[in-house]
Design an enzyme around this catalytic site. Sequence first.
Site, PDB file in Angstrom:
ATOM      1  N   ASP A  35       0.848  -1.201   0.000  1.00 51.14           N
ATOM      2  CA  ASP A  35       0.000   0.000   0.000  1.00 51.14           C
ATOM      3  C   ASP A  35       0.879   1.245   0.000  1.00 51.14           C
ATOM      4  O   ASP A  35       0.632   2.209  -0.736  1.00 51.14           O
ATOM      5  CB  ASP A  35      -0.889   0.045   1.254  1.00 51.14           C
ATOM      6  CG  ASP A  35      -1.873  -1.107   1.326  1.00 51.14           C
ATOM      7  OD1 ASP A  35      -1.423  -2.255   1.409  1.00 51.14           O
ATOM      8  OD2 ASP A  35      -3.090  -0.855   1.296  1.00 51.14           O
ATOM      9  N   GLN A 100       5.081  -8.937   1.208  1.00 50.29           N
ATOM     10  CA  GLN A 100       4.027  -8.647   0.210  1.00 50.29           C
ATOM     11  C   GLN A 100       4.700  -8.432  -1.142  1.00 50.29           C
ATOM     12  O   GLN A 100       5.927  -8.367  -1.219  1.00 50.29           O
ATOM     13  CB  GLN A 100       3.254  -7.380   0.632  1.00 50.29           C
ATOM     14  CG  GLN A 100       1.939  -7.680   1.294  1.00 50.29           C
ATOM     15  CD  GLN A 100       1.066  -6.464   1.504  1.00 50.29           C
ATOM     16  OE1 GLN A 100       1.553  -5.345   1.564  1.00 50.29           O
ATOM     17  NE2 GLN A 100      -0.231  -6.684   1.642  1.00 50.29           N
ATOM     18  N   GLY A 154      -1.152 -10.307  -1.609  1.00 51.59           N
ATOM     19  CA  GLY A 154      -1.871  -9.034  -1.709  1.00 51.59           C
ATOM     20  C   GLY A 154      -3.300  -9.216  -2.187  1.00 51.59           C
ATOM     21  O   GLY A 154      -4.137  -8.340  -2.011  1.00 51.59           O
ATOM     22  N   ASP A 156      -5.629 -11.540  -1.196  1.00 57.12           N
ATOM     23  CA  ASP A 156      -5.804 -12.565  -0.161  1.00 57.12           C
ATOM     24  C   ASP A 156      -6.737 -13.740  -0.460  1.00 57.12           C
ATOM     25  O   ASP A 156      -6.340 -14.884  -0.379  1.00 57.12           O
ATOM     26  CB  ASP A 156      -6.287 -11.902   1.137  1.00 57.12           C
ATOM     27  CG  ASP A 156      -5.415 -10.717   1.541  1.00 57.12           C
ATOM     28  OD1 ASP A 156      -4.412 -10.430   0.863  1.00 57.12           O
ATOM     29  OD2 ASP A 156      -5.743 -10.074   2.545  1.00 57.12           O
ATOM     30  N   TYR A 336     -14.564  -9.008  -1.714  1.00 57.20           N
ATOM     31  CA  TYR A 336     -13.120  -8.823  -1.628  1.00 57.20           C
ATOM     32  C   TYR A 336     -12.375  -9.115  -2.930  1.00 57.20           C
ATOM     33  O   TYR A 336     -12.674  -8.507  -3.951  1.00 57.20           O
ATOM     34  CB  TYR A 336     -12.637  -9.706  -0.468  1.00 57.20           C
ATOM     35  CG  TYR A 336     -11.528  -9.105   0.355  1.00 57.20           C
ATOM     36  CD1 TYR A 336     -11.468  -7.760   0.620  1.00 57.20           C
ATOM     37  CD2 TYR A 336     -10.518  -9.914   0.872  1.00 57.20           C
ATOM     38  CE1 TYR A 336     -10.434  -7.238   1.386  1.00 57.20           C
ATOM     39  CE2 TYR A 336      -9.491  -9.405   1.641  1.00 57.20           C
ATOM     40  CZ  TYR A 336      -9.461  -8.055   1.894  1.00 57.20           C
ATOM     41  OH  TYR A 336      -8.436  -7.552   2.645  1.00 57.20           O
ATOM     42  N   GLU A 380     -12.384   0.870  -1.192  1.00 58.27           N
ATOM     43  CA  GLU A 380     -11.308  -0.125  -1.319  1.00 58.27           C
ATOM     44  C   GLU A 380     -11.540  -0.965  -2.584  1.00 58.27           C
ATOM     45  O   GLU A 380     -10.615  -1.246  -3.328  1.00 58.27           O
ATOM     46  CB  GLU A 380     -11.344  -0.995  -0.057  1.00 58.27           C
ATOM     47  CG  GLU A 380     -10.169  -1.917   0.140  1.00 58.27           C
ATOM     48  CD  GLU A 380     -10.331  -2.768   1.405  1.00 58.27           C
ATOM     49  OE1 GLU A 380     -11.328  -2.599   2.147  1.00 58.27           O
ATOM     50  OE2 GLU A 380      -9.444  -3.607   1.644  1.00 58.27           O
TER      51      GLU A 380
HETATM   52  C1  2M8 Z   1      -5.749  -6.621   2.633  1.00 59.68           C
HETATM   53  O1  2M8 Z   1      -5.065  -7.550   3.435  1.00 59.68           O
HETATM   54  C2  2M8 Z   1      -5.043  -7.490   4.870  1.00 59.68           C
HETATM   55  C3  2M8 Z   1      -4.013  -8.507   5.349  1.00 59.68           C
HETATM   56  O2  2M8 Z   1      -2.751  -8.130   4.904  1.00 59.68           O
HETATM   57  C4  2M8 Z   1      -6.364  -7.744   5.531  1.00 59.68           C
HETATM   58  O3  2M8 Z   1      -7.323  -8.180   4.864  1.00 59.68           O
HETATM   59  O4  2M8 Z   1      -6.468  -7.519   6.735  1.00 59.68           O
HETATM   60  C5  2M8 Z   1      -5.302  -6.848   1.173  1.00 59.68           C
HETATM   61  O5  2M8 Z   1      -6.171  -6.199   0.285  1.00 59.68           O
HETATM   62  C6  2M8 Z   1      -3.867  -6.362   0.975  1.00 59.68           C
HETATM   63  O6  2M8 Z   1      -3.509  -6.404  -0.377  1.00 59.68           O
HETATM   64  C7  2M8 Z   1      -3.669  -4.939   1.503  1.00 59.68           C
HETATM   65  O7  2M8 Z   1      -2.308  -4.624   1.461  1.00 59.68           O
HETATM   66  C8  2M8 Z   1      -4.193  -4.790   2.930  1.00 59.68           C
HETATM   67  C9  2M8 Z   1      -4.195  -3.341   3.402  1.00 59.68           C
HETATM   68  O8  2M8 Z   1      -4.844  -2.519   2.464  1.00 59.68           O
HETATM   69  O9  2M8 Z   1      -5.525  -5.281   3.031  1.00 59.68           O
END
Ligand code: 2M8
Length: 408
Positions: A35, A100, A154, A156, A336, A380
């Site tokens: 990010d 990541q 990234g 998930d 998601y 998001e």
């Molecule tokens: C999301 O991932 C995190 C875990 O790392 C989560 O769901 O708690 C993903 O979209 C990831 O790509 C992104 O870096 C993160 C923070 O935006 O959220």
Amino acid sequence: MTTLDNAKDILITNDIDGYSTRPSPKLYPYQWFWDSCFIAIGYSHFDIDRAKREILGILESQWANGMIPHIKFNSKTKGYFPSPDKWKIPEPKLTSGITQPPMLAIAVWEIYNKDRDKKFLRIVFEKIKKYHEYLAKYRENENLLFIDHPWESGTDDNPIYDETLRRIKITISLRYKRKDNKIIASSHRPTKEHYDRYIFLLQEFAKYKYKINIIKNRSQFIIEDVLFNSIWCEANLCMGYIAREIGEKSLQFLDWYEATKKKMREKLVDKYYFSFDVKNKTLIKKKSCASFLPLFAKISSRKEAEEILKLINDFTLKFPVCTYDPKSPEFDPKRYWRGPVWININWFLIRGLMKYGFVKKANEIKMKTINLIKKHGFYEYFNPKTGEGYGADNFSWTAALLIDLFND
Ligand code: 2M8
């Protein structure tokens, strides 16, 4: 306020300490690695010093072995699960224990192209080199890098990982309380089955003291990931350019680039590029946004690129571009990484399409992406059929990449 002013305001509001930015105020209250690379690219257009500090903020979290963790925590903030104490890392730092997609050199090269500040390159070069050496030493398997947790991808809960995750046998009783689904509707977040496996893997890593060789031997989730390897390729090209600018050796980076690209072309293609499940020795032939990334790193041949272009068209509903095959039963326009539009994927696509001369398509996606955010907000992710925004609002990389698309 214009949309551009809004975007800048979001980055400034999500600032933590002048060196790190939260992806969003509530859902993700710390600094995330990839990010922050996107955030730095956004900042480079209007506050280049702040862009550089975001990079320095990421580098603060680097482990002694070179690994850059995917989250840098701080002791002041609470509200995210898994919290810092859950990771049990073997390092005197407040970080997670996994990485990541290696976007760092790409972001640094973007920043450098704005002001050609060689001093900044010299400050960050050795640390990024150490990170690339870590990846090449600990994450390499037959010339491809592997990830050991879905969070490392990234993307998930991308359905491409479903089968592999299903094979993981949870051998301990898990007791944990999620926070994400108290903030965001459960139907828009990963399922319990997925979270159980995310958390189980973390507990296994702590048990193995994060020793990669043990993890590689014992864990079921070892994936040569298309998205991760594509970004690794592009990052090595950028490190090659950076090295040349400051009179350092560039050969090693270009070797990693060539070797990975060659192996991706040999091993990961079956019409499209797919990820490889090392434990199950299978190519995961499920069409997802990861299959677009070889365009971004200019890995695909012309013919392959034309196939990817067709795939992008198949993935385009009213709003481009779905992150998962809209014809598949696993597609979910609200959940998601299982279908919704994500702005970073569109950004990779726009850049990738331009590299192959698909200018019209690139511009079309660019204009539609800008309009999507203008009309539906800085979410998001977005419903590809209706444009409705989901997940965190005021999401930093949506804001940062909009700034980049406006200025590009
Ligand atoms: C999301 O991932 C995190 C875990 O790392 C989560 O769901 O708690 C993903 O979209 C990831 O790509 C992104 O870096 C993160 C923070 O935006 O959220």
